[in-house]
Design an enzyme around this catalytic site. Structure first.
Site, PDB file in Angstrom:
ATOM      1  N   ASN A 402       0.818  -1.209   0.000  1.00 34.21           N
ATOM      2  CA  ASN A 402       0.000   0.000   0.000  1.00 34.21           C
ATOM      3  C   ASN A 402       0.855   1.264   0.000  1.00 34.21           C
ATOM      4  O   ASN A 402       0.962   1.947  -1.019  1.00 34.21           O
ATOM      5  CB  ASN A 402      -0.936  -0.026   1.213  1.00 34.21           C
ATOM      6  N   ASP A 403       1.505   1.532   1.107  1.00 33.46           N
ATOM      7  CA  ASP A 403       2.246   2.787   1.210  1.00 33.46           C
ATOM      8  C   ASP A 403       3.385   2.892   0.204  1.00 33.46           C
ATOM      9  O   ASP A 403       3.722   3.983  -0.242  1.00 33.46           O
ATOM     10  CB  ASP A 403       2.792   2.942   2.632  1.00 33.46           C
ATOM     11  N   VAL A 404       3.959   1.748  -0.179  1.00 33.51           N
ATOM     12  CA  VAL A 404       5.107   1.811  -1.085  1.00 33.51           C
ATOM     13  C   VAL A 404       4.696   2.078  -2.531  1.00 33.51           C
ATOM     14  O   VAL A 404       5.545   2.252  -3.400  1.00 33.51           O
ATOM     15  CB  VAL A 404       5.950   0.513  -1.030  1.00 33.51           C
ATOM     16  N   ALA A 443       0.714   3.071   7.441  1.00 34.02           N
ATOM     17  CA  ALA A 443       0.926   4.478   7.740  1.00 34.02           C
ATOM     18  C   ALA A 443      -0.397   5.161   8.067  1.00 34.02           C
ATOM     19  O   ALA A 443      -0.436   6.300   8.502  1.00 34.02           O
ATOM     20  CB  ALA A 443       1.602   5.165   6.560  1.00 34.02           C
TER      21      ALA A 443
END
Lengths: 476, 105
Positions: A402-404, A443
């Site tokens: 997700n965040d990456v 995050a």
């Protein structure tokens, strides 16, 4: 004579730690380095048991020592061998906590010796009867060891999901107060009467334990690797303090070496995420969430794709890039993803993996995971290489990451992850995102990518979805 | 001031060791690829298990009626051994996978 042999053993052990760490930092020699350090450790332990003398007397209580070591050996071996590859990060944290507790216990027992040695002068200040250097080592060892223990336990709990992220306003201020209290009681112990020095000492230890919890609790789960690395170096320093106490060079060198290497490693890890250590420790994600949410609130419609459509798209693509993330690790889907890759390659599809350096819970997490499933090393692309490839990629399959892959890291200066290098998956023709739900990633921030016109969502457990994709593709 | 200068005097060789080790620790892992961050952390984790030596000394020198030292020492030895054994075994398991990969390519 035996003392000099002991000293030589310790020198050899210290050299093996240095060599071991050195070799661990190069892929080709890493495994050998680990074994060399382990050998040195065995030598140091054996030499201590049989050759160490305390005021001319050899050590006793062998029965107890060997019983304890056998328990530790069997337990440690079983835990380390049995635990799944996905749980490695939390295991490192767990073992680190054990080391921290060990260091703290040693310091506590040594304090007890010091305390009882001065009981005959109960009214004289502790500072005038006790040895300053020893007290310094004891108090530092017990504070750092306790903090490292409780902090590591929290990190462990956070990584295996049993402890949730909790943060509230003024938390950092409260932490600061606890820290000041720890130091305050440490100083107070030193100046209190020798007959009552034990009470403030145990308050100090207790507060240090509280501080460990308070220190790690507000930090987001995604930043745990950095925290574990930091606590790792804490334990190293605690071990060095105990080494100082016994004038033991093997403990001192080993501890300081880990303390220094661990701190640098912590900084390197932060750098891999393009964040500063201060940002990780103080700027917990909770505080900045609001500003990130305020920005993009325009188009909130997501598009779902059915399994058969997804199978069709993948089977007829020329070039597919798979982006693995923590979801893949949780679902234990590394073997399934390898099966899918093989199947697609048989059909003539060019399949590669794009590995973000901090995908998963630890740097290198995905590499370890995919290697377990025998995925070819050449198929794993590092972030820079992968980013050049996305423009010519037909389909990107995001598996639990997700965040990456969050474009906010490039576009939204208000986002907490702004500035972190990410995989530019949106440059590909089409993106299929597999997630269990629309819940934001670790995050705790929204991902614009999911609402993009190029993106289709494929909800479900990564392993199940992959297995069904495989059977669907086989039927085509 | 007196205490500090005598403290320095008494422990000069230790202080040298500490300073040199700090620089060495920084120098050794200065250029480590990010793939190896986790195994390296795990390896370092195992090395600070050297604290077990202290736990063994505590146990070994405890008089048979000193229950605090015996009990806490016993726990410390168990935990220290856990740290050492677990640390090295986990690191080896991680690196085993890298090795497989390297042979193939």
């Amino acid at each position: 004579m035996s003392i000099s042999i002991l000293a030589i053993c310790y020198i050899i052990a210290s050299v093996t730690y240095i060599l071991g760490l050195k070799m661990l930092s190069h892929p080709a020699t890493a495994r050998k380095g680990n074994l060399i350090a382990a050998g040195g450790m065995t030598l140091a332990i054996a030499a201590t048991i049989f050759l160490y003398t305390n005021d001319g007397k050899p050590l006793g209580n062998f029965g107890w020592i060997f019983t304890a070591m056998t328990i530790g050996l069997v337990l440690g071996w079983l835990i380390a061998k049995k635990v799944k590859m996905t749980a490695m990060p939390e295991l490192v944290s767990f073992f680190n906590g054990m080391g921290g507790a060990c260091a703290a216990l040693i310091a506590i027992v040594e304090f007890d010796y010091m305390y009882r040695a001065n009981l005959n002068t109960p009214d004289v200040a502790f500072s005038s009867v006790a040895h300053f250097g020893h007290y310094l080592a004891i108090i530092a060892g017990s504070i750092i060891g306790s903090t490292s223990f409780s902090g590591s336990m929290i990190a462990w709990g956070k990584l295996n999901g049993s402890i949730k992220d909790v943060s509230f306003k003024g938390q950092h201020f409260l932490n600061l107060i606890v820290l000041v209290l720890v130091f305050g009681f440490a100083v107070y112990t030193w100046f209190s009467p020798a007959g009552h020095a034990n009470i403030p000492f145990f308050i100090t230890v207790f507060l240090a334990l509280v501080y460990g919890v308070a220190f790690v609790q507000p930090i987001g789960g995604a930043d745990m690797p950095v925290v574990i690395s930091l606590l790792n170096s804490f334990t190293g320093v605690a071990a060095a303090c105990d080494g100082f106490l016994y004038n033991n060079k093997a403990m001192l060198t080993g501890g300081i070496l880990v303390g220094a290497a661990g701190s640098l490693l912590t900084i390197l890890m932060c750098r891999a995420m393009n964040r500063s250590l201060k940002n990780v420790l103080i700027g917990s994600f909770g505080g900045t969430k609001a500003s990130a949410k305020a920005g993009p609130a325009t188009q909130k419609a997501i598009k779902e794709i059915s399994l058969s459509d997804a199978a069709m798209v993948l089977a007829y693509a020329k070039k597919v890039m798979i982006v693995p993330g923590y979801g893949l690790a949780v679902a234990q889907a590394q073997h399934s993803v390898h099966d899918l890759e093989k199947l697609l390659v048989e059909r003539g599809v060019d399949v590669r993996y794009a590995i973000h350096p901090v995908a998963g819970r630890m740097p290198g997490h995905m590499n370890v995971l995919l290697a377990e499933a025998d995925v070819d090393y050449d198929k794993l692309l590092e972030m820079e290489t992968a980013n050049d490839e996305f423009k010519t990629t037909d389909v990107v399959l995001v598996l639990g990451a997700n965040d990456v892959v969050n474009p906010a890291a490039k576009n939204d200066p208000g986002s907490p992850i702004y500035g972190m290098p990410v995989l530019n998956v949106e440059e590909a023709n089409m993106v299929i995102v597999n997630k269990r739900s629309m819940k934001p990633g670790y995050a705790g921030i929204e991902n614009e990518l999911f609402y993009s016109r190029k993106t289709s969502m494929l909800f479900g457990d990564a392993k199940k979805v992959l297995q069904e994709l495989i059977s669907q593709i086989k039927e085509i | 001031m007196e205490a500090i200068s005598s403290f320095l005097q008494q422990n000069l060789d230790m202080i040298y060791v500490v300073i040199l080790m700090i620089f060495l620790g920084f120098e050794i892992i200065n250029r480590v690829p990010s793939v190896l961050h986790t195994p390296l952390m795990s390896g370092a984790n195992a090395i600070h298990g050297v604290v077990i030596i202290g736990a063994i000394i505590i146990m070994g020198k405890a008089e048979s009626d000193n229950y605090l030292a015996l009990i806490l020492g016993f726990i410390a030895v168990v935990l220290g051994t856990l740290n050492v054994v677990g640390g090295f075994v986990v690191t080896d398991r991680m690196l085993e996978m890298f090795k497989k990969k390297n042979q193939k390519s």
